[in-house]
Design an enzyme around this catalytic site. Structure first.
Site, PDB file in Angstrom:
ATOM      1  N   HIS A 152       0.832  -1.212   0.000  1.00 17.50           N
ATOM      2  CA  HIS A 152       0.000   0.000   0.000  1.00 17.50           C
ATOM      3  C   HIS A 152       0.865   1.260   0.000  1.00 17.50           C
ATOM      4  O   HIS A 152       0.590   2.205  -0.744  1.00 17.50           O
ATOM      5  CB  HIS A 152      -0.917   0.031   1.222  1.00 17.50           C
ATOM      6  CG  HIS A 152      -2.020  -0.971   1.186  1.00 17.50           C
ATOM      7  ND1 HIS A 152      -2.787  -1.247   2.278  1.00 17.50           N
ATOM      8  CD2 HIS A 152      -2.499  -1.765   0.201  1.00 17.50           C
ATOM      9  CE1 HIS A 152      -3.693  -2.158   1.973  1.00 17.50           C
ATOM     10  NE2 HIS A 152      -3.525  -2.504   0.716  1.00 17.50           N
ATOM     11  N   ALA A 191       2.854   5.967   3.021  1.00 17.87           N
ATOM     12  CA  ALA A 191       2.798   5.199   4.268  1.00 17.87           C
ATOM     13  C   ALA A 191       1.431   4.543   4.393  1.00 17.87           C
ATOM     14  O   ALA A 191       0.431   5.065   3.902  1.00 17.87           O
ATOM     15  CB  ALA A 191       3.053   6.105   5.470  1.00 17.87           C
ATOM     16  N   ASP A 192       1.422   3.398   5.059  1.00 21.24           N
ATOM     17  CA  ASP A 192       0.165   2.720   5.335  1.00 21.24           C
ATOM     18  C   ASP A 192       0.305   1.929   6.627  1.00 21.24           C
ATOM     19  O   ASP A 192       1.347   1.317   6.873  1.00 21.24           O
ATOM     20  CB  ASP A 192      -0.227   1.770   4.200  1.00 21.24           C
ATOM     21  CG  ASP A 192      -1.634   1.242   4.389  1.00 21.24           C
ATOM     22  OD1 ASP A 192      -2.575   2.062   4.386  1.00 21.24           O
ATOM     23  OD2 ASP A 192      -1.796   0.026   4.558  1.00 21.24           O
ATOM     24  N   THR A 193      -0.727   1.962   7.440  1.00 18.21           N
ATOM     25  CA  THR A 193      -0.709   1.280   8.731  1.00 18.21           C
ATOM     26  C   THR A 193      -1.840   0.264   8.788  1.00 18.21           C
ATOM     27  O   THR A 193      -2.969   0.570   8.390  1.00 18.21           O
ATOM     28  CB  THR A 193      -0.851   2.301   9.871  1.00 18.21           C
ATOM     29  OG1 THR A 193       0.229   3.225   9.789  1.00 18.21           O
ATOM     30  CG2 THR A 193      -0.830   1.625  11.231  1.00 18.21           C
ATOM     31  N   GLY A 223       3.980   0.410   6.877  1.00 13.59           N
ATOM     32  CA  GLY A 223       4.889   0.324   5.743  1.00 13.59           C
ATOM     33  C   GLY A 223       5.225   1.724   5.276  1.00 13.59           C
ATOM     34  O   GLY A 223       4.357   2.598   5.240  1.00 13.59           O
TER      35      GLY A 223
END
Length: 167
Positions: A30, A50-52, A87
């Protein structure tokens, strides 16, 4: 490092339900897709994606679809420890650097009235796992092992390392 920045939202969908895929891989994919989507229009600029994702019992908990799903997620998280993966992808031109960070978060036990009151604030509706540690849900967190800022959604120490690779 104090860098000037501009926020640009990508239109990349975040698909949380990917059975069998490691959460770090999902978050990295992502993040990379978001960074590449924005970088396509800005090839000379340094772009961060960014991805959580929140993980409990090997299941990725994405953003809840509605208040009922948010309450169900909070019921599952309460009194337990879960993982939070973020990420990161930094892109400039043809160069890419990625990293993933994990933290473990332990929630206190919650009553139905607490869950309902929190969901009524609207805060959990756009958050992975149905909570934002930097907001009202901070009171539900008994312990964080790892980078607090990772749980917020941007692990700053790891980001600093990635940015230094572009110097």
């Amino acid at each position: 490092v104090d860098l000037p920045f501009e926020v640009r939202v990508s239109d990349v969908p975040e698909e949380a339900d990917r059975p069998g895929r490691p959460p770090a891989e999902i978050a990295l994919e992502h993040a990379r897709d978001k960074a590449l989507a924005v970088a396509a229009a800005l090839p000379e600029r340094l772009v961060l994606g960014a991805d959580t994702v929140v993980v409990l019992d090997d299941q990725v908990l994405g953003k809840p679809a509605d208040a009922a799903e948010a309450a169900a997620m909070l019921r599952r998280l309460q009194g337990r420890t879960h993982e939070v993966w973020t990420g990161l992808a930094v892109v400039r031109g043809g160069e890419q650097r990625t990293a993933a960070e994990v933290s473990h978060v332990q929630f206190v036990r919650l009553g139905e009235a607490e869950i309902a009151a929190y969901v009524a604030t609207g805060e959990p509706l756009d958050k992975a796992g149905a909570y934002g540690i930097q907001g009202t849900a901070a009171q539900f967190v008994r312990r964080v092992e790892g980078d607090y800022f990772n749980v917020v959604g941007l692990p700053l120490a790891r980001l600093r390392q990635l940015l230094r690779e572009f110097e």
